[in-house]
Motif scaffolding. Structure first.
Motif, PDB file in Angstrom:
ATOM      1  N   LYS A   3       0.792  -1.069  -0.088  1.00 21.14           N
ATOM      2  CA  LYS A   3      -0.244   0.226   0.055  1.00 21.14           C
ATOM      3  C   LYS A   3       0.855   1.198   0.038  1.00 21.14           C
ATOM      4  O   LYS A   3       2.017   1.415   0.568  1.00 21.14           O
ATOM      5  CB  LYS A   3      -0.819  -0.019   1.269  1.00 21.14           C
ATOM      6  CG  LYS A   3      -2.324   0.196   1.272  1.00 21.14           C
ATOM      7  CD  LYS A   3      -3.115  -0.263   2.328  1.00 21.14           C
ATOM      8  CE  LYS A   3      -2.896   0.699   3.268  1.00 21.14           C
ATOM      9  NZ  LYS A   3      -3.852   0.527   4.698  1.00 21.14           N
ATOM     10  N   ALA A   4       0.524   2.172  -0.581  1.00 15.32           N
ATOM     11  CA  ALA A   4       1.224   3.408  -0.783  1.00 15.32           C
ATOM     12  C   ALA A   4       0.151   4.709  -0.046  1.00 15.32           C
ATOM     13  O   ALA A   4      -0.860   4.905  -0.293  1.00 15.32           O
ATOM     14  CB  ALA A   4       1.454   3.997  -2.102  1.00 15.32           C
ATOM     15  N   VAL A   5       1.094   5.457   0.870  1.00 18.63           N
ATOM     16  CA  VAL A   5       0.217   6.327   1.604  1.00 18.63           C
ATOM     17  C   VAL A   5       0.961   7.800   1.484  1.00 18.63           C
ATOM     18  O   VAL A   5       2.154   7.817   1.433  1.00 18.63           O
ATOM     19  CB  VAL A   5       0.241   6.189   3.150  1.00 18.63           C
ATOM     20  CG1 VAL A   5      -0.725   6.972   4.077  1.00 18.63           C
ATOM     21  CG2 VAL A   5       0.022   4.531   3.512  1.00 18.63           C
ATOM     22  N   LYS A   6       0.208   8.817   1.318  1.00 17.94           N
ATOM     23  CA  LYS A   6       0.684   9.931   0.857  1.00 17.94           C
ATOM     24  C   LYS A   6       0.818  10.820   2.247  1.00 17.94           C
ATOM     25  O   LYS A   6       0.170  10.592   2.960  1.00 17.94           O
ATOM     26  CB  LYS A   6      -0.301  10.989   0.147  1.00 17.94           C
ATOM     27  CG  LYS A   6       0.417  12.171  -0.610  1.00 17.94           C
ATOM     28  CD  LYS A   6      -0.742  12.809  -1.706  1.00 17.94           C
ATOM     29  CE  LYS A   6      -0.276  14.214  -1.996  1.00 17.94           C
ATOM     30  NZ  LYS A   6       1.026  14.316  -2.577  1.00 17.94           N
ATOM     31  N   GLY A   7       2.170  11.355   2.209  1.00 21.02           N
ATOM     32  CA  GLY A   7       2.476  12.159   3.404  1.00 21.02           C
ATOM     33  C   GLY A   7       3.642  12.873   3.418  1.00 21.02           C
ATOM     34  O   GLY A   7       4.378  12.909   2.347  1.00 21.02           O
ATOM     35  N   VAL A  41       5.751   9.714   9.829  1.00 16.21           N
ATOM     36  CA  VAL A  41       5.077  10.337   8.664  1.00 16.21           C
ATOM     37  C   VAL A  41       4.067  11.023   9.154  1.00 16.21           C
ATOM     38  O   VAL A  41       3.128  10.543  10.146  1.00 16.21           O
ATOM     39  CB  VAL A  41       4.578   9.242   7.441  1.00 16.21           C
ATOM     40  CG1 VAL A  41       3.904   9.863   6.574  1.00 16.21           C
ATOM     41  CG2 VAL A  41       5.732   8.531   6.983  1.00 16.21           C
TER      42      VAL A  41
END
Lengths: 71, 489
Positions: A3-7, A41
């Motif tokens: 999974k990729a999480v923006k931050g 993050v």
């Protein structure tokens, strides 16, 4: 599937991180992921506010050295 | 790599592929991108492939690069793909292969070997100019216009501006739209972005302003974007240029300007209507000179001809420009800084004094010099407005007085170190925007992707224990992930 999480990746001293954790503890609105004792993050939209709160927190606890005013 | 090319990169990469296709039809654009934007390794790849009639298998190309330089190779290749110069040819019967994309290939060939009647490098006027001007005049003109803009920006810092060219309405609006100044009532206030803009080298400044100009030109033609702006701003937008400007036209004109020769007059006949319209604005920036707007010829100034110079050559070019700029009485260097943080600047230019006042406390002003000192407080204030210690140090270094230049190093190390320390003191945390990848099922999958991210140069942080890593951009990783399963099955 990963999974990729923006931050925003924040790298700082453990002491500073402790303060960030303390700020976040109020409403849990800053931190996305706590990575290790020097890295975390945070939400991109909250970065400016976090910096401001951190600055406030530090100015309450730290004494700034006096400016030598001689010209 | 200099800041200016980074900025133009970011802008270019955000454009869709079709725009690139149209851009690369101009040989001057292809050449400008080639010489200004590409690192040497990428240039070698392009040169090697330029006259290849068939696509080159990926494996062959990879053999040219020593295994210990894989990182550079991948970065060069990914840049070429992002700029739509190189594409992968997929053919079911043969291995994956690289080829140059077509308009680019043809245009670069034309640019290097000549031929064709594209006229994309400008057409010199065939009739002599009755009011012809020389290089010195152009330099003076460019300096007056550009310093006028900078004066306008610092005019708000309290140090009165004297002289300087009057700045046109269009430029004022552009500075405001770009967020370099804010207009509060009738006062102009410089913003944080504006402060760090002032300390950049001149080529970077020109590019920054031109990219604002481009974005602005686009937002006029693209009505959808109006709705995202607040109504007051969009009003301002329309008044800047009511013409629908095509970004491709604007960009290719800028790239063309970079290939023109200083001191030569060029004809307007090959320009598109958009480009003719642009001349008015570029004249306000001091990038081109026209005697009057109805004139049939224009002269590029040094600001234009250095736009797309090779990144390595740029330093000398901009130094040459600086020299030309200060060709008058006050020579290149004017700042003396002592180990006790006192600073003496032999200048009477309000612009230079205003810039110094950004990061020092000036106490005395004489007709030909100002004196003051830098302090923790003044540096911290500068850093809060978005200026970095490196910018301050390089400004002090490039403008050091000839007397200072006799020392090695030029600036007193104690002062340089202290400025850096003052900055670090304020930076209690380092923030990097990007994406966190997590929830990997297997260690192999994690290793694979993290190593790939490292190779393409986007990895900032990784933790093997927690199987997480942080990258600055995710497009390539996503593309890699998409291609991956096909290979495995």
């Amino acid at each position: 599937m990963p999974k990729a999480v923006k931050g925003v990746l924040v790298q700082c001293d453990p002491s500073i991180k402790a303060i960030i954790l303390k700020i976040d503890a109020l409403d849990h609105d800053f931190i996305v992921e706590d990575l290790d004792d020097q890295t975390l993050v945070v939400k991109e939209s909250k970065l400016v506010e976090l910096k401001q709160r951190l600055e406030d927190e530090l100015s309450n606890t730290q004494q700034m050295p006096e400016e030598s005013g001689s010209e | 790599m200099s800041t200016s090319s980074l900025r133009s990169f970011e802008y270019l990469e955000s454009l869709p592929g079709t725009v690139f296709k149209r851009l690369y039809r101009q040989p001057s654009t292809a050449l400008a991108i080639f010489r200004r934007m590409l690192p040497h390794l990428a240039k070698s790849f392009v040169m090697a492939l330029l006259y290849h009639s068939h696509p080159l298998p990926v494996a062959d190309l990879e053999q040219w690069v020593r295994p210990d330089s894989r990182r550079e190779r991948d970065q060069a290749l990914s840049l070429l793909e992002r700029l739509h110069i190189l594409s992968i040819v997929l053919n079911p019967n043969s291995p994956r292969a690289y080829a140059l994309t077509n308009p680019f290939k043809q245009s670069l060939r034309l640019a290097l070997t000549g031929g064709g009647d594209h006229q994309s490098f400008g057409v010199p006027c065939d009739t002599p100019d009755k009011h012809s001007v020389d290089v010195d005049f152009l330099d003076d003109f460019a300096r007056a216009q550009w310093e006028g803009i900078l004066h306008y920006m610092v005019g708000s810092t309290g140090i009165g501006m004297q002289g300087g060219e009057e700045v046109s309405q269009g430029v004022k609006k552009l500075l405001e739209l770009g967020g370099l100044v804010e207009i509060k009532g009738r006062r102009v206030e410089i913003t944080q972005a504006g402060f760090s803009f002032l300390l950049q080298e001149i080529n970077a400044q020109v590019w920054t302003l031109l990219i604002f100009y481009l974005e602005n030109a686009e937002s006029v033609s693209d009505m959808r974007r109006f709705r995202t702006l607040d109504p007051f701003r969009s009003q301002a937008n329309i008044s800047v240029c009511q013409l629908n400007m095509d970004p491709v036209d604007v960009l290719s004109f800028l790239f063309m300007l970079g290939s023109l020769e200083l001191g030569q007059d060029y004809s307007l006949t090959t320009l598109t209507p958009t480009q003719v319209k642009m001349l008015d604005d570029l004249r306000d920036f001091g990038i081109v000179y026209q005697r009057k707007s109805s004139s049939r010829r224009f002269y590029p100034t040094r600001l234009a001809t250095t736009l797309t110079s090779d990144a390595g050559a740029l330093r000398t070019v901009s130094a040459g420009f600086d020299n030309a700029l200060r060709a008058g009485g006050d020579s290149k260097g004017f700042i003396v800084i002592e180990t006790n943080y006192r600073i003496y600047a032999y200048t009477s230019s309000p612009l230079q004094i205003a810039v110094l006042a950004l990061f020092s406390r000036l106490s005395t002003r004489y007709p030909n010099m100002v004196a003051g000192r830098i302090s923790r407080e003044s540096i911290r204030r500068a850093i809060q407005t978005g200026i970095t210690s490196d910018q301050i140090i390089s400004y002090l270094g490039t403008h050091a007085h000839p007397q200072m230049r006799k020392n090695v190093p030029v600036l007193p190390p104690t002062v340089v170190d202290q400025i850096r320390l003052w900055q670090i003191e304020g930076e209690r945390m380092k923030a990097t925007g990007g994406f966190l990848f997590k929830d990997f099922v297997t260690a192999e999958e994690y290793d694979n992707l993290a190593n790939y991210a490292d190779e393409v140069g986007v990895l900032v942080w990784r933790s093997d224990k927690r199987r997480m890593f942080f990258v600055t951009r995710h497009e390539q990783i996503a593309a890699y992930l998409r291609n991956r399963p096909k290979k495995l099955t």
